[in-house]
Scaffold this active site. Structure first.
Site, PDB file in Angstrom:
ATOM      1  N   ARG A  17       0.833  -1.208   0.000  1.00 56.01           N
ATOM      2  CA  ARG A  17       0.000   0.000   0.000  1.00 56.01           C
ATOM      3  C   ARG A  17       0.864   1.254   0.000  1.00 56.01           C
ATOM      4  O   ARG A  17       2.044   1.216   0.311  1.00 56.01           O
ATOM      5  CB  ARG A  17      -0.881   0.044   1.264  1.00 56.01           C
ATOM      6  CG  ARG A  17      -2.067  -0.857   1.240  1.00 56.01           C
ATOM      7  CD  ARG A  17      -2.784  -0.864   2.578  1.00 56.01           C
ATOM      8  NE  ARG A  17      -2.069  -1.610   3.605  1.00 56.01           N
ATOM      9  CZ  ARG A  17      -2.484  -1.773   4.856  1.00 56.01           C
ATOM     10  NH1 ARG A  17      -3.619  -1.229   5.249  1.00 56.01           N
ATOM     11  NH2 ARG A  17      -1.792  -2.483   5.725  1.00 56.01           N
ATOM     12  N   LYS A  76       1.721   1.718   7.588  1.00 55.00           N
ATOM     13  CA  LYS A  76       1.973   0.876   8.751  1.00 55.00           C
ATOM     14  C   LYS A  76       2.936   1.522   9.746  1.00 55.00           C
ATOM     15  O   LYS A  76       3.716   2.403   9.402  1.00 55.00           O
ATOM     16  CB  LYS A  76       2.529  -0.479   8.312  1.00 55.00           C
ATOM     17  CG  LYS A  76       1.474  -1.401   7.716  1.00 55.00           C
ATOM     18  CD  LYS A  76       0.244  -1.579   8.603  1.00 55.00           C
ATOM     19  CE  LYS A  76       0.481  -2.487   9.781  1.00 55.00           C
ATOM     20  NZ  LYS A  76      -0.757  -2.639  10.610  1.00 55.00           N
ATOM     21  N   TYR A  95      -0.815   4.309  11.035  1.00 56.46           N
ATOM     22  CA  TYR A  95      -1.261   3.323  12.024  1.00 56.46           C
ATOM     23  C   TYR A  95      -0.083   3.073  12.950  1.00 56.46           C
ATOM     24  O   TYR A  95       1.047   2.855  12.482  1.00 56.46           O
ATOM     25  CB  TYR A  95      -1.659   2.004  11.335  1.00 56.46           C
ATOM     26  CG  TYR A  95      -2.948   2.097  10.562  1.00 56.46           C
ATOM     27  CD1 TYR A  95      -4.153   2.321  11.228  1.00 56.46           C
ATOM     28  CD2 TYR A  95      -2.967   1.960   9.181  1.00 56.46           C
ATOM     29  CE1 TYR A  95      -5.346   2.416  10.525  1.00 56.46           C
ATOM     30  CE2 TYR A  95      -4.162   2.051   8.474  1.00 56.46           C
ATOM     31  CZ  TYR A  95      -5.341   2.275   9.156  1.00 56.46           C
ATOM     32  OH  TYR A  95      -6.518   2.379   8.465  1.00 56.46           O
ATOM     33  N   HIS A  97      -0.677   1.413  16.548  1.00 60.34           N
ATOM     34  CA  HIS A  97      -0.995   0.232  17.370  1.00 60.34           C
ATOM     35  C   HIS A  97      -0.003   0.080  18.532  1.00 60.34           C
ATOM     36  O   HIS A  97       0.561  -0.995  18.771  1.00 60.34           O
ATOM     37  CB  HIS A  97      -0.997  -1.038  16.505  1.00 60.34           C
ATOM     38  CG  HIS A  97      -1.994  -0.994  15.379  1.00 60.34           C
ATOM     39  ND1 HIS A  97      -3.356  -0.977  15.591  1.00 60.34           N
ATOM     40  CD2 HIS A  97      -1.833  -0.927  14.032  1.00 60.34           C
ATOM     41  CE1 HIS A  97      -3.990  -0.912  14.428  1.00 60.34           C
ATOM     42  NE2 HIS A  97      -3.083  -0.867  13.468  1.00 60.34           N
ATOM     43  N   GLU A 119      -5.598   4.902  13.986  1.00 59.98           N
ATOM     44  CA  GLU A 119      -6.604   3.998  14.542  1.00 59.98           C
ATOM     45  C   GLU A 119      -7.345   4.535  15.763  1.00 59.98           C
ATOM     46  O   GLU A 119      -8.354   3.958  16.164  1.00 59.98           O
ATOM     47  CB  GLU A 119      -5.978   2.626  14.875  1.00 59.98           C
ATOM     48  CG  GLU A 119      -5.038   2.575  16.076  1.00 59.98           C
ATOM     49  CD  GLU A 119      -3.596   2.970  15.755  1.00 59.98           C
ATOM     50  OE1 GLU A 119      -3.349   3.452  14.639  1.00 59.98           O
ATOM     51  OE2 GLU A 119      -2.734   2.790  16.639  1.00 59.98           O
ATOM     52  N   SER A 216     -21.757 -11.552  24.428  1.00 57.83           N
ATOM     53  CA  SER A 216     -20.397 -11.993  24.729  1.00 57.83           C
ATOM     54  C   SER A 216     -20.201 -12.303  26.210  1.00 57.83           C
ATOM     55  O   SER A 216     -20.503 -11.486  27.073  1.00 57.83           O
ATOM     56  CB  SER A 216     -19.416 -10.882  24.307  1.00 57.83           C
ATOM     57  OG  SER A 216     -18.108 -11.286  24.579  1.00 57.83           O
ATOM     58  N   LEU A 236     -12.509  -5.048  19.646  1.00 57.69           N
ATOM     59  CA  LEU A 236     -11.602  -3.917  19.873  1.00 57.69           C
ATOM     60  C   LEU A 236     -12.115  -3.027  20.997  1.00 57.69           C
ATOM     61  O   LEU A 236     -13.292  -2.714  21.070  1.00 57.69           O
ATOM     62  CB  LEU A 236     -11.504  -3.068  18.585  1.00 57.69           C
ATOM     63  CG  LEU A 236     -10.722  -1.751  18.705  1.00 57.69           C
ATOM     64  CD1 LEU A 236      -9.223  -2.007  18.839  1.00 57.69           C
ATOM     65  CD2 LEU A 236     -10.972  -0.850  17.497  1.00 57.69           C
ATOM     66  N   ASP A 266      -3.287  -6.923  15.451  1.00 52.75           N
ATOM     67  CA  ASP A 266      -2.526  -5.659  15.438  1.00 52.75           C
ATOM     68  C   ASP A 266      -2.618  -4.947  16.778  1.00 52.75           C
ATOM     69  O   ASP A 266      -1.798  -4.091  17.094  1.00 52.75           O
ATOM     70  CB  ASP A 266      -2.973  -4.753  14.276  1.00 52.75           C
ATOM     71  CG  ASP A 266      -4.473  -4.504  14.255  1.00 52.75           C
ATOM     72  OD1 ASP A 266      -5.184  -5.021  15.142  1.00 52.75           O
ATOM     73  OD2 ASP A 266      -4.935  -3.782  13.360  1.00 52.75           O
TER      74      ASP A 266
HETATM   75  N1  LIG Z   1      -5.030  -7.493  10.977  1.00 59.12           N
HETATM   76  C1  LIG Z   1      -5.276  -6.490  10.172  1.00 59.12           C
HETATM   77  O1  LIG Z   1      -4.670  -6.332   9.113  1.00 59.12           O
HETATM   78  C2  LIG Z   1      -6.353  -5.515  10.531  1.00 59.12           C
HETATM   79  C3  LIG Z   1      -6.820  -4.583   9.602  1.00 59.12           C
HETATM   80  C4  LIG Z   1      -7.838  -3.706   9.991  1.00 59.12           C
HETATM   81  C5  LIG Z   1      -8.339  -3.756  11.291  1.00 59.12           C
HETATM   82  N2  LIG Z   1      -7.818  -4.668  12.150  1.00 59.12           N
HETATM   83  C6  LIG Z   1      -8.259  -4.776  13.545  1.00 59.12           C
HETATM   84  O2  LIG Z   1      -9.534  -5.388  13.647  1.00 59.12           O
HETATM   85  C7  LIG Z   1     -10.040  -5.088  14.958  1.00 59.12           C
HETATM   86  C8  LIG Z   1     -11.491  -4.645  14.860  1.00 59.12           C
HETATM   87  O3  LIG Z   1     -11.551  -3.369  14.250  1.00 59.12           O
HETATM   88  P1  LIG Z   1     -12.956  -2.674  13.930  1.00 59.12           P
HETATM   89  O4  LIG Z   1     -12.661  -1.459  13.120  1.00 59.12           O
HETATM   90  O5  LIG Z   1     -13.923  -3.661  13.447  1.00 59.12           O
HETATM   91  O6  LIG Z   1     -13.383  -2.183  15.377  1.00 59.12           O
HETATM   92  P2  LIG Z   1     -14.845  -1.704  15.815  1.00 59.12           P
HETATM   93  O7  LIG Z   1     -14.633  -0.731  16.911  1.00 59.12           O
HETATM   94  O8  LIG Z   1     -15.655  -1.305  14.636  1.00 59.12           O
HETATM   95  O9  LIG Z   1     -15.501  -3.041  16.393  1.00 59.12           O
HETATM   96  C9  LIG Z   1     -15.043  -3.655  17.546  1.00 59.12           C
HETATM   97  C10 LIG Z   1     -16.195  -4.464  18.116  1.00 59.12           C
HETATM   98  O10 LIG Z   1     -15.685  -5.217  19.217  1.00 59.12           O
HETATM   99  C11 LIG Z   1     -16.733  -5.293  20.147  1.00 59.12           C
HETATM  100  N3  LIG Z   1     -16.252  -5.722  21.460  1.00 59.12           N
HETATM  101  C12 LIG Z   1     -15.530  -5.015  22.377  1.00 59.12           C
HETATM  102  N4  LIG Z   1     -15.351  -5.765  23.480  1.00 59.12           N
HETATM  103  C13 LIG Z   1     -15.947  -6.974  23.242  1.00 59.12           C
HETATM  104  C14 LIG Z   1     -16.122  -8.157  23.998  1.00 59.12           C
HETATM  105  N5  LIG Z   1     -15.656  -8.264  25.263  1.00 59.12           N
HETATM  106  N6  LIG Z   1     -16.794  -9.202  23.433  1.00 59.12           N
HETATM  107  C15 LIG Z   1     -17.276  -9.114  22.185  1.00 59.12           C
HETATM  108  N7  LIG Z   1     -17.163  -8.004  21.424  1.00 59.12           N
HETATM  109  C16 LIG Z   1     -16.506  -6.949  21.950  1.00 59.12           C
HETATM  110  C17 LIG Z   1     -17.307  -3.874  20.139  1.00 59.12           C
HETATM  111  O11 LIG Z   1     -18.598  -3.815  20.740  1.00 59.12           O
HETATM  112  C18 LIG Z   1     -17.339  -3.603  18.641  1.00 59.12           C
HETATM  113  O12 LIG Z   1     -18.563  -3.982  18.043  1.00 59.12           O
HETATM  114  C19 LIG Z   1      -9.094  -4.008  15.516  1.00 59.12           C
HETATM  115  O13 LIG Z   1      -8.149  -4.584  16.385  1.00 59.12           O
HETATM  116  C20 LIG Z   1      -8.409  -3.479  14.288  1.00 59.12           C
HETATM  117  O14 LIG Z   1      -7.178  -2.862  14.568  1.00 59.12           O
HETATM  118  C21 LIG Z   1      -6.840  -5.532  11.789  1.00 59.12           C
END
Ligand SMILES: NC(=O)c1ccc[n+]([C@@H]2O[C@H](COP(=O)([O-])OP(=O)(O)OC[C@H]3O[C@@H](n4cnc5c(N)ncnc54)[C@H](O)[C@@H]3O)[C@@H](O)[C@H]2O)c1
Length: 351
Positions: A17, A76, A95, A97, A119, A216, A236, A266
């Site tokens: 990217r 990143k 980003y 993290h 983020e 949950s 998250l 992440d």
């Molecule tokens: N690996 C990658 O390449 C990559 C890329 C993009 C995003 N991400 C990651 O994905 C994750 C999610 O991001 P997002 O934008 O969807 O976040 P978001 O804030 O939109 O959603 C997070 C969800 O987690 C829920 N949550 C919080 N605590 C909880 C619990 N105890 N039990 C169940 N659910 C719970 C929240 O209610 C919310 O609905 C983040 O860590 C983000 O950094 C990773």
């Protein structure tokens, strides 16, 4: 005072990217800033040096030239090879993290960089600079999960006539979780969504994005994960280290060859058995379960991802270059004057 903005080529494994596409660079130049692009930095995403030159950007040969800019914007978190470019007063927008990157946090603090994280930016609502990449990562999670189930338990998500579909569990139904669920539903799997936000679960179930929903809790997660073919972790708490919601015991209860995709990796991962993997070595097997824990999932779709990220970042980048204290950057500042200034990050790091 910020006059120059630098966009380096990305250095993380497999990362293709770039933070800004040419139209976004044009926006920054029209706002009065000089923009330096590292030579060939956009090639992985299909943007040539000439594309950037055509909108008035300056192509510079090395990363060092880019990092001399007043403000560096990248995708990143800076890799250790880039930490030597840190200096007092440099503004960084990327980003970060940091809850999962204590050494990077220390390097930013000791060098006096003003570090703004995509983020955690929360203006005007939600996490507008995380959402576009969560959307891509969520869609990719369904694809990767389906793909690794083939070599794992040999299960096809949608089943077949006379054979039940696979069971998918998504923990955390935010942007990434919702897109993962949509992808899995699109392939006709049965999808259970788990979240603490019951209103969100209600909405997603009514829309048909998930076939079942579950509030949950440790016990609820234990019960559904045991019978899942594919589990996706996407919970998250903004800025903080991810809560370990799926334990080693839960993973050990799954059938051999099942797949666990931890998108929250992440932020440290919401699956206890996870550890970060890379695009060149994306998986490992623990307790018979294939783990996919890539920290830069959208990097494998660089064209779509760069355009989506750039569209979200460009206006905020101009805000930052004009006035780093702008309210439109609410929540983004993570490190300032040698200190972590974002509460959830400092609590997770313990400093
Ligand atoms: N690996 C990658 O390449 C990559 C890329 C993009 C995003 N991400 C990651 O994905 C994750 C999610 O991001 P997002 O934008 O969807 O976040 P978001 O804030 O939109 O959603 C997070 C969800 O987690 C829920 N949550 C919080 N605590 C909880 C619990 N105890 N039990 C169940 N659910 C719970 C929240 O209610 C919310 O609905 C983040 O860590 C983000 O950094 C990773």
């Amino acid at each position: 005072m910020i006059r120059t903005i630098g966009i380096p080529a990305e250095t993380k494994d497999g990362e293709r990217r770039i933070a800004l596409e040419p139209s976004a660079v044009k926006m920054a130049i029209s706002a009065g800033f000089e923009v330096r692009i590292q030579q060939d930095g956009g090639v992985g995403a299909g943007f040539t040096n000439e594309d950037y030159q055509a909108v008035g950007a300056k192509i510079v040969p090395t990363a060092a030239d880019v990092w001399e800019s007043d403000l560096v914007c990248k995708v990143k978190e800076p890799q250790p090879s880039e930490w030597g470019y840190f200096r007092e007063g440099l503004h960084l927008f990327a980003y970060l993290h940091l809850a999962a990157e204590p050494d990077l946090a220390r390097a930013l603090m000791s060098s006096g960089v003003e570090a703004f994280a995509f983020e955690t930016l929360s203006y005007p609502k939600g996490l507008p600079l995380l959402a576009p990449m969560s959307e891509v990562a969520g869609r990719a999670a369904a694809i990767m999960g389906a793909y690794y189930l083939a070599s794992g338990s040999g299960t096809l998500l949608g089943g077949s006539a006379g054979v039940l579909p696979a069971r998918v569990v998504v923990v955390g139904m935010g942007v990434a979780g919702t897109m993962a669920a949509r992808g899995a539903r699109g392939m006709d799997a049965e999808v259970t969504g788990v979240d603490i936000d019951l209103a969100r679960l209600h909405e997603l179930q009514q829309q048909g994005t998930i076939t079942a929903s579950l509030a949950s809790s440790e016990m609820a997660i234990a019960e559904v994960v045991k019978n899942a073919d594919l589990v996706v972790g996407a919970a998250l708490v903004p800025g903080a280290k991810a809560p370990k919601l799926i334990t080693r015991e839960h993973i050990e209860s799954m059938k051999p060859g099942s797949v666990a995709v931890d998108l929250a990796i992440d932020q440290g991962g919401c699956i206890e058995t996870s550890r970060p993997t890379s695009l060149s070595h994306p998986t490992f097997v623990d307790s018979g379960v294939v783990h996919y824990c890539v920290t830069n999932v959208p990097g494998q779709y660089p064209r779509t991802s760069s355009r989506a990220l750039s569209a979200a970042v460009a206006p905020r980048l101009v805000d930052l270059a004009r006035d780093p204290a702008s309210e439109r950057l609410a929540g983004a500042l993570n490190v300032s004057k040698g200190k972590i200034v974002y509460k959830a990050v400092s609590e997770s790091l313990g400093f």
